[in-house]
Design an enzyme around this catalytic site. Structure first.
Site, PDB file in Angstrom:
ATOM      1  N   LEU A   1       0.839  -1.200   0.000  1.00 42.35           N
ATOM      2  CA  LEU A   1       0.000   0.000   0.000  1.00 42.35           C
ATOM      3  C   LEU A   1       0.876   1.253   0.000  1.00 42.35           C
ATOM      4  CD1 LEU A   1      -2.853   1.281   0.241  1.00 42.35           C
ATOM      5  CD2 LEU A   1      -2.576   1.194   2.723  1.00 42.35           C
TER       6      LEU A   1
ATOM      7  N   PRO B   1       6.673   5.650  -1.774  1.00 49.59           N
ATOM      8  CA  PRO B   1       7.703   6.563  -1.241  1.00 49.59           C
ATOM      9  C   PRO B   1       7.123   7.926  -0.858  1.00 49.59           C
ATOM     10  CG  PRO B   1       8.524   5.424  -3.190  1.00 49.59           C
ATOM     11  CD  PRO B   1       7.084   5.023  -3.041  1.00 49.59           C
TER      12      PRO B   1
ATOM     13  N   CYS C   1      -8.471  -3.953   5.679  1.00 51.22           N
ATOM     14  CA  CYS C   1      -7.411  -4.922   6.027  1.00 51.22           C
ATOM     15  C   CYS C   1      -6.585  -4.377   7.178  1.00 51.22           C
ATOM     16  CB  CYS C   1      -6.467  -5.158   4.842  1.00 51.22           C
ATOM     17  SG  CYS C   1      -7.287  -5.654   3.334  1.00 51.22           S
TER      18      CYS C   1
ATOM     19  N   LEU D   1      17.706  -1.145  33.652  1.00 48.68           N
ATOM     20  CA  LEU D   1      18.887  -1.982  33.441  1.00 48.68           C
ATOM     21  C   LEU D   1      20.176  -1.168  33.317  1.00 48.68           C
ATOM     22  CD1 LEU D   1      16.777  -4.268  32.952  1.00 48.68           C
ATOM     23  CD2 LEU D   1      18.406  -5.205  31.318  1.00 48.68           C
TER      24      LEU D   1
ATOM     25  N   GLU E   1       0.990   0.893  10.111  1.00 45.57           N
ATOM     26  CA  GLU E   1      -0.441   0.601  10.339  1.00 45.57           C
ATOM     27  C   GLU E   1      -1.167   1.793  10.937  1.00 45.57           C
ATOM     28  OE1 GLU E   1      -2.032  -2.223   9.693  1.00 45.57           O
ATOM     29  OE2 GLU E   1      -0.346  -3.466   9.094  1.00 45.57           O
TER      30      GLU E   1
ATOM     31  N   HIS F   1       0.802   6.923  15.303  1.00 43.22           N
ATOM     32  CA  HIS F   1       0.140   7.344  16.551  1.00 43.22           C
ATOM     33  C   HIS F   1      -0.734   8.579  16.285  1.00 43.22           C
ATOM     34  CE1 HIS F   1      -0.109   7.458  20.951  1.00 43.22           C
ATOM     35  NE2 HIS F   1      -0.039   8.776  20.845  1.00 43.22           N
TER      36      HIS F   1
HETATM   37  C1  LIG Z   1       9.266  -1.742   9.352  1.00 40.67           C
HETATM   38  C2  LIG Z   1       8.091  -1.243   8.567  1.00 40.67           C
HETATM   39  C3  LIG Z   1       7.267  -2.152   7.914  1.00 40.67           C
HETATM   40  C4  LIG Z   1       6.198  -1.674   7.131  1.00 40.67           C
HETATM   41  N1  LIG Z   1       5.403  -2.591   6.447  1.00 40.67           N
HETATM   42  C5  LIG Z   1       4.464  -2.127   5.564  1.00 40.67           C
HETATM   43  C6  LIG Z   1       3.742  -3.053   4.732  1.00 40.67           C
HETATM   44  O1  LIG Z   1       3.883  -4.279   4.842  1.00 40.67           O
HETATM   45  N2  LIG Z   1       2.883  -2.545   3.798  1.00 40.67           N
HETATM   46  C7  LIG Z   1       2.690  -1.199   3.650  1.00 40.67           C
HETATM   47  O2  LIG Z   1       1.917  -0.818   2.769  1.00 40.67           O
HETATM   48  N3  LIG Z   1       3.352  -0.299   4.439  1.00 40.67           N
HETATM   49  C8  LIG Z   1       4.241  -0.738   5.397  1.00 40.67           C
HETATM   50  N4  LIG Z   1       4.941   0.157   6.176  1.00 40.67           N
HETATM   51  C9  LIG Z   1       4.763   1.580   5.959  1.00 40.67           C
HETATM   52  C10 LIG Z   1       3.966   2.292   7.038  1.00 40.67           C
HETATM   53  O3  LIG Z   1       2.637   1.894   7.023  1.00 40.67           O
HETATM   54  C11 LIG Z   1       4.155   3.812   6.853  1.00 40.67           C
HETATM   55  O4  LIG Z   1       5.497   4.097   7.227  1.00 40.67           O
HETATM   56  C12 LIG Z   1       3.181   4.614   7.682  1.00 40.67           C
HETATM   57  O5  LIG Z   1       1.882   4.556   7.140  1.00 40.67           O
HETATM   58  C13 LIG Z   1       3.591   6.107   7.794  1.00 40.67           C
HETATM   59  O6  LIG Z   1       3.894   6.625   6.562  1.00 40.67           O
HETATM   60  P1  LIG Z   1       5.261   7.427   6.318  1.00 40.67           P
HETATM   61  O7  LIG Z   1       6.375   6.614   6.833  1.00 40.67           O
HETATM   62  O8  LIG Z   1       5.274   7.816   4.884  1.00 40.67           O
HETATM   63  O9  LIG Z   1       5.157   8.699   7.227  1.00 40.67           O
HETATM   64  P2  LIG Z   1       4.380  10.073   6.881  1.00 40.67           P
HETATM   65  O10 LIG Z   1       3.005   9.792   6.425  1.00 40.67           O
HETATM   66  O11 LIG Z   1       5.257  10.894   6.013  1.00 40.67           O
HETATM   67  O12 LIG Z   1       4.309  10.721   8.331  1.00 40.67           O
HETATM   68  C14 LIG Z   1       5.452  11.344   8.943  1.00 40.67           C
HETATM   69  C15 LIG Z   1       4.992  12.000  10.231  1.00 40.67           C
HETATM   70  O13 LIG Z   1       3.983  12.993   9.953  1.00 40.67           O
HETATM   71  C16 LIG Z   1       2.833  12.719  10.720  1.00 40.67           C
HETATM   72  N5  LIG Z   1       1.637  13.100   9.986  1.00 40.67           N
HETATM   73  C17 LIG Z   1       1.289  12.806   8.713  1.00 40.67           C
HETATM   74  N6  LIG Z   1       0.089  13.317   8.415  1.00 40.67           N
HETATM   75  C18 LIG Z   1      -0.354  13.932   9.534  1.00 40.67           C
HETATM   76  C19 LIG Z   1      -1.545  14.661   9.868  1.00 40.67           C
HETATM   77  N7  LIG Z   1      -2.545  14.822   9.014  1.00 40.67           N
HETATM   78  N8  LIG Z   1      -1.635  15.177  11.113  1.00 40.67           N
HETATM   79  C20 LIG Z   1      -0.660  14.989  12.036  1.00 40.67           C
HETATM   80  N9  LIG Z   1       0.475  14.311  11.772  1.00 40.67           N
HETATM   81  C21 LIG Z   1       0.623  13.790  10.538  1.00 40.67           C
HETATM   82  C22 LIG Z   1       2.870  11.217  10.990  1.00 40.67           C
HETATM   83  O14 LIG Z   1       2.082  10.878  12.122  1.00 40.67           O
HETATM   84  C23 LIG Z   1       4.373  11.004  11.211  1.00 40.67           C
HETATM   85  O15 LIG Z   1       4.697  11.360  12.529  1.00 40.67           O
HETATM   86  C24 LIG Z   1       5.966  -0.290   7.024  1.00 40.67           C
HETATM   87  C25 LIG Z   1       6.779   0.609   7.745  1.00 40.67           C
HETATM   88  C26 LIG Z   1       7.820   0.153   8.515  1.00 40.67           C
HETATM   89  C27 LIG Z   1       8.682   1.119   9.264  1.00 40.67           C
END
Ligand SMILES: Cc1cc2nc3c(=O)[nH]c(=O)nc-3n(C[C@H](O)[C@H](O)[C@H](O)COP(=O)(O)OP(=O)(O)OC[C@H]3O[C@@H](n4cnc5c(N)ncnc54)[C@H](O)[C@@H]3O)c2cc1C
Length: 389
Positions: A135, A138, A242, A343, A368, A371
């Site tokens: 889903l 970048p 999902c 610790l 997912e 926060h």
């Molecule tokens: C180890 C790992 C495994 C993962 N596995 C999967 C997977 O299997 N499939 C998949 O599809 N994705 C996966 N992800 C991706 C994950 O779901 C995304 O990283 C997540 O949805 C956040 O997106 P981003 O990293 O682009 O952060 P961004 O969306 O860029 O957010 C960055 C910061 O801005 C904040 N922010 C964004 N919008 C707002 C708003 N409107 N108001 C306040 N704060 C906001 C966020 O809370 C966060 O603190 C994985 C991520 C990790 C780290």
């Protein structure tokens, strides 16, 4: 290493059935036996313990709360307890099982054609096939509605172009559920490994969930049959539904990580002596940390159990699930940080599991739905006003 006996300050076990306790014990023993003796090595080597897949399949852990196609149809509370015990072992292992069941099998089960169900569900359940869920992109994480991946119809086929980032199990998956924008909205496509134009690459250098594979997916003029689209859903509600399943499991899973950290810190504090040869557990400020930790773990257990019981009655919705994901992950991260502090210097060494759990939870609080996003979901539920933009 002593067998884990659980963390139960408030007799929460009395709220569980014998069957629920049996399921929990089975996974608990598996983690004690097969995972804990080796997890620090796998974590250090950034190695996914693939050899555990058949063992987990044998226990029915993949798609445990689904019915039919060989799945055991366990209750949602049983499923939650499985996630708890898995994450007590390691969040990477729990992430793998969450993706396989909640993010790949669930959508096929819920929205797939008969042919897709027959082909994939038994194979995924038995661990003969592995899946991933694509889903995030970048440039689109918290806001998947902006996704750029496209699916264009061409005769009896679709042509997919785009890129997915941070995909758990991406390079080891036999089938990727790729969400792409089609003419009629966002649709889910089952793209098989080896399809021309479809490539995946591991993301190296993670400090978190190191025993789990995380990858990028690239789709360049990937042609898939029209029969590979999930026919039962169009629009963002497909992937979001999902995520609700997976977030539910996370809300339970992180309790396991918190229990592991709490237990380790408690054992340590009873034997570590500072000042007048007194165990650090006898100091008031240390006891305050334990009082906070056990209180928060207990509240998280009750919250998870209530959402589980609601889900078993068909009454849990995404905003309930947001509350356990948001509260329980924050709780687990706070417990891990407090336990690490107890610790002292040893808290940063991988001789102990705490720092690994703490690093894992840094991903879990982001994926997912971060926060913040869950804060907004709960905020919208209580005020009726969406505040995402
Ligand atoms: C180890 C790992 C495994 C993962 N596995 C999967 C997977 O299997 N499939 C998949 O599809 N994705 C996966 N992800 C991706 C994950 O779901 C995304 O990283 C997540 O949805 C956040 O997106 P981003 O990293 O682009 O952060 P961004 O969306 O860029 O957010 C960055 C910061 O801005 C904040 N922010 C964004 N919008 C707002 C708003 N409107 N108001 C306040 N704060 C906001 C966020 O809370 C966060 O603190 C994985 C991520 C990790 C780290």
């Amino acid at each position: 290493m002593f067998p884990f006996r659980g963390v139960d300050y408030m007799e929460i076990d009395s709220l569980l059935s014998d069957q629920e306790k049996l399921v929990r014990q089975t996974v608990r023993d598996f983690i004690d036996r097969e995972v804990l003796p080796h997890i620090e090595d796998w974590n250090r080597e950034a190695k996914f313990p693939r050899h555990l897949v058949p063992l987990m399949a044998e226990m029915g852990l993949f798609g445990a709360n689904l019915e039919g196609y060989g799945c055991p149809g366990m209750s949602n509370v049983e499923y939650g307890l499985i996630m708890q015990e898995l994450e007590r072992g390691d969040g990477g292992l729990r992430s793998f099982v969450s993706v396989q069941g909640a993010l790949v099998m669930y959508p096929i089960h819920q929205y797939g054609s008969d042919e897709q169900k027959r082909r994939w569900l038994p194979a995924l359940h038995e661990g003969r096939a592995l899946g991933c869920f694509g889903l995030t992109e970048p440039d689109f994480g918290s806001n998947p509605a902006g996704m750029r991946t496209r699916a264009v119809k061409s005769g009896g086929e679709y042509v997919l172009n785009g890129e997915k980032a941070w995909i758990t199990s991406g390079t080891i998956a036999d089938v990727a559920l790729v969400w792409a924008r089609a003419e009629d909205g966002i649709r889910g496509f089952l793209v098989e490994k080896g399809t021309p134009g479809f490539t995946s690459k591991d993301i190296k250098g993670k400090w978190s969930l190191r025993a789990s594979v995380t990858s990028t997916l690239a789709l360049q003029d990937v042609r898939v049959a029209a029969s590979s689209v999930l026919p039962g859903v169009a629009g963002l509600k497909g992937p979001l539904s999902c995520l609700t399943q997976a977030r539910y499991g996370i809300g339970w899973g992180v309790i396991g990580a918190a229990m592991a950290c709490y237990n380790e810190a408690l054992e340590y504090a009873k034997v570590r002596k500072q000042f007048d040869d007194k165990p650090i557990a006898s100091h008031q400020l240390v006891q305050e940390k334990f009082a906070d930790m056990i209180t928060e773990i207990t509240k998280a257990q009750l919250l998870a159990l209530q959402v589980g019981r609601l889900k078993d009655r068909g009454r849990a919705d995404f905003a309930h699930v947001s509350m356990i994901k948001r509260n329980n992950v924050r709780m687990a991260l706070d417990v891990a940080r407090a336990a690490r502090d107890i610790l002292g210097a040893n808290g940063v060494a991988d001789e102990y599991p705490i720092f690994r759990h703490m690093c894992n939870l840094e991903s879990v609080i982001t994926y997912e739905g971060t926060h913040n996003i869950h804060t907004l979901i709960i905020g919208e539920r209580v005020t009726g006003i969406p505040a995402y933009k």
